[in-house]
Design an enzyme around this catalytic site. Sequence first.
Site, PDB file in Angstrom:
ATOM      1  CE  LYS A 223       0.224   3.146   6.280  1.00  0.00           C
ATOM      2  NZ  LYS A 223      -1.158   3.538   6.209  1.00  0.00           N
TER       3      LYS A 223
ATOM      4  CG  MET B  90     -12.818   9.909  17.131  1.00  0.00           C
ATOM      5  SD  MET B  90     -13.831  11.409  17.288  1.00  0.00           S
ATOM      6  CE  MET B  90     -14.523  11.558  15.637  1.00  0.00           C
TER       7      MET B  90
ATOM      8  NE  ARG C 141      -6.281   1.356  -0.419  1.00  0.00           N
ATOM      9  CZ  ARG C 141      -6.704   1.807   0.734  1.00  0.00           C
ATOM     10  NH1 ARG C 141      -5.967   1.646   1.807  1.00  0.00           N
ATOM     11  NH2 ARG C 141      -7.859   2.412   0.830  1.00  0.00           N
TER      12      ARG C 141
ATOM     13  CG  ASN D 207      -1.889   1.093   1.293  1.00  0.00           C
ATOM     14  OD1 ASN D 207      -1.872   1.975   0.437  1.00  0.00           O
ATOM     15  ND2 ASN D 207      -2.750   1.072   2.292  1.00  0.00           N
TER      16      ASN D 207
ATOM     17  CG  HIS E 230     -13.705   2.663   5.811  1.00  0.00           C
ATOM     18  ND1 HIS E 230     -13.001   1.491   5.699  1.00  0.00           N
ATOM     19  CD2 HIS E 230     -12.785   3.639   5.949  1.00  0.00           C
ATOM     20  CE1 HIS E 230     -11.703   1.754   5.779  1.00  0.00           C
ATOM     21  NE2 HIS E 230     -11.548   3.055   5.927  1.00  0.00           N
ATOM     22  CG  LEU E 231     -17.088   5.812  10.550  1.00  0.00           C
ATOM     23  CD1 LEU E 231     -17.899   6.013  11.833  1.00  0.00           C
ATOM     24  CD2 LEU E 231     -17.516   6.823   9.486  1.00  0.00           C
TER      25      LEU E 231
ATOM     26  NE  ARG F  81      -8.703  12.846   2.998  1.00  0.00           N
ATOM     27  CZ  ARG F  81      -8.774  11.549   2.663  1.00  0.00           C
ATOM     28  NH1 ARG F  81      -9.542  11.174   1.672  1.00  0.00           N
ATOM     29  NH2 ARG F  81      -8.073  10.660   3.327  1.00  0.00           N
TER      30      ARG F  81
ATOM     31  N   GLY G 190     -14.630   3.705  13.659  1.00  0.00           N
ATOM     32  CA  GLY G 190     -15.789   2.817  13.720  1.00  0.00           C
ATOM     33  C   GLY G 190     -15.576   1.647  14.670  1.00  0.00           C
ATOM     34  CD  GLU G 191     -11.887  -1.933  12.926  1.00  0.00           C
ATOM     35  OE1 GLU G 191     -10.907  -2.282  13.602  1.00  0.00           O
ATOM     36  OE2 GLU G 191     -11.887  -1.927  11.687  1.00  0.00           O
TER      37      GLU G 191
ATOM     38  CG  HIS H  84     -12.624   4.043   2.111  1.00  0.00           C
ATOM     39  ND1 HIS H  84     -13.267   5.176   2.569  1.00  0.00           N
ATOM     40  CD2 HIS H  84     -11.316   4.206   2.429  1.00  0.00           C
ATOM     41  CE1 HIS H  84     -12.386   5.984   3.132  1.00  0.00           C
ATOM     42  NE2 HIS H  84     -11.192   5.429   3.061  1.00  0.00           N
TER      43      HIS H  84
ATOM     44  N   GLY I  79      -9.442   8.700   6.725  1.00  0.00           N
ATOM     45  CA  GLY I  79     -10.342   8.918   5.595  1.00  0.00           C
ATOM     46  C   GLY I  79     -11.631   8.191   5.943  1.00  0.00           C
TER      47      GLY I  79
ATOM     48  CD  GLU J 188      -8.802  -0.619   3.657  1.00  0.00           C
ATOM     49  OE1 GLU J 188      -8.227  -0.391   4.748  1.00  0.00           O
ATOM     50  OE2 GLU J 188      -9.173   0.287   2.905  1.00  0.00           O
TER      51      GLU J 188
HETATM   52  P1  ADP Z   1      -6.573   5.305   8.134  1.00  0.00           P
HETATM   53  O1  ADP Z   1      -7.655   5.951   7.320  1.00  0.00           O
HETATM   54  O2  ADP Z   1      -5.308   6.101   8.196  1.00  0.00           O
HETATM   55  O3  ADP Z   1      -6.381   3.830   7.859  1.00  0.00           O
HETATM   56  P2  ADP Z   1      -7.562   4.331  10.690  1.00  0.00           P
HETATM   57  O4  ADP Z   1      -8.613   3.422  10.164  1.00  0.00           O
HETATM   58  O5  ADP Z   1      -6.367   3.742  11.323  1.00  0.00           O
HETATM   59  O6  ADP Z   1      -7.140   5.422   9.636  1.00  0.00           O
HETATM   60  O7  ADP Z   1      -8.293   5.289  11.780  1.00  0.00           O
HETATM   61  C1  ADP Z   1      -7.621   6.289  12.447  1.00  0.00           C
HETATM   62  C2  ADP Z   1      -8.637   7.011  13.364  1.00  0.00           C
HETATM   63  O8  ADP Z   1      -9.124   6.061  14.336  1.00  0.00           O
HETATM   64  C3  ADP Z   1      -8.022   8.177  14.144  1.00  0.00           C
HETATM   65  O9  ADP Z   1      -8.907   9.285  14.157  1.00  0.00           O
HETATM   66  C4  ADP Z   1      -7.929   7.585  15.547  1.00  0.00           C
HETATM   67  O10 ADP Z   1      -8.018   8.570  16.559  1.00  0.00           O
HETATM   68  C5  ADP Z   1      -9.147   6.701  15.589  1.00  0.00           C
HETATM   69  N1  ADP Z   1      -9.025   5.761  16.707  1.00  0.00           N
HETATM   70  C6  ADP Z   1      -8.189   4.705  16.816  1.00  0.00           C
HETATM   71  N2  ADP Z   1      -8.305   4.150  18.061  1.00  0.00           N
HETATM   72  C7  ADP Z   1      -9.236   4.888  18.732  1.00  0.00           C
HETATM   73  C8  ADP Z   1      -9.811   4.825  20.040  1.00  0.00           C
HETATM   74  N3  ADP Z   1      -9.462   3.883  20.909  1.00  0.00           N
HETATM   75  N4  ADP Z   1     -10.743   5.735  20.373  1.00  0.00           N
HETATM   76  C9  ADP Z   1     -11.126   6.690  19.492  1.00  0.00           C
HETATM   77  N5  ADP Z   1     -10.623   6.808  18.250  1.00  0.00           N
HETATM   78  C10 ADP Z   1      -9.695   5.917  17.872  1.00  0.00           C
END
Ligand code: ADP
Length: 391
Positions: free
Chosen positions: A16, A282, A92, A9, A206-207, A239, A328-329, A180, A210, A377
């Site tokens: 990566k 976040m 990717r 990627n 997908h949060l 963004r 999201g997770e 995505h 991005g 992914e």
């Molecule tokens: P990318 O789009 O770079 O792949 P990721 O899917 O890794 O991004 O998501 C990064 C986001 O997830 C960041 O805003 C990060 O703060 C948030 N995040 C990761 N772990 C936590 C957590 N435990 N609580 C809140 N937000 C989280």
Amino acid sequence: MSNAILVINAGSSSIKFSLFAHEPSKRELNLVYRGAITGIGTHAHFTAKALDGEPLASQDLSGADHEQAFSVLLDWLEHRDDGLSLAAVGHRVVHGGVKFNTPVRVDDAILTELDALVPLAPLHQPHNLSPIRALAKLKGALPQVACFDTAFHTTQPDIACLFALPRNLSEQGIRRYGFHGLSYEYIAQCLPEVTGELPSRVVVAHLGNGSSMAALKDGRSVATTMGFTALDGLPMGTRSGSLDAGVVLHLLNNGMDAKAVSNILYHQSGLLGVSGGISNDMADLLANDAPEAKEAVDLFAYRISRELGSLSAALGGLDALIFTAGIGENAAPVREKVCRQSEWLGIQFDAQANQQRASRISLPDSPVSVWVIPTNEEMMIAQHTRNVLGY
Ligand code: ADP
């Protein structure tokens, strides 16, 4: 000796990678290790880690360009005594245009076609293609497969892809594509196993840094929040997401050039902009008491809830909502805000399950079920690579 599939990627300054092992007689793919080369062009540094986090490599590559960085990675992979033999590489690639609706084995002719799509994704596509080219030069016989972020969305009906612009612009390819896709495809693949069925009308959020959302009808994309570029839709880390195009005209007409506007929209907006510069992350915002941090989180959740209504309209109703990717997770408060604001759709939220990060976070009788499913992914790319090459 087992075969290994290398998943790449590549971005503007980083590569990566993940290495998956598979035995030809078995269907499973197992992640063996992953790593990255960061800071390419400046202070490049190569790291690799085992699955348990044990560091396997840490090497300064200051001054290395993409090709040099890549050759260090290949050299490292080849000299590991791990019983694995590199059989293929999956990449990717952000844009497959209208034509590439499935992954494809790359040859010179395909590479030329992918190059022609650079104007559609000038910030990403060149960096995705550069390791493919470097590898073709370094190891011409190694099969390479391109997997597209756009491909999963090629099932969208035409009406979902049209901008209300003059037709000649649409015919030039100025239309909604969506991104995505590898994440959505992975989630669609996991859904029957996780939920015990394949719900017909699903919205996946997908949060991550991005962020986007997609409407899946019977596992196929019918609408998504990102459009012509990955700037559309939800607010993201830096963004803006969807914006009245008149704002862009206003900025251009009042002294900013296109580069300055682009910098604002891609790098200074979203969570970072709304929080007044506190953070694009976040987790930081949730831990911060400043009203600007709270407003950034609230706007993010509000926009997700609004888009959920819109995507549900495209589906003619909603059976399941899925949260995935970093926010999201992991960000329970964001999931809670979205679900509470979406009760009108038939979501009965289970606050305790949400706090415990259970797989299902809606009550058992909820007309709309809500799930948290980790995305992967890289695994999707490894599977595609294996399938395209017929292993
Ligand atoms: P990318 O789009 O770079 O792949 P990721 O899917 O890794 O991004 O998501 C990064 C986001 O997830 C960041 O805003 C990060 O703060 C948030 N995040 C990761 N772990 C936590 C957590 N435990 N609580 C809140 N937000 C989280």
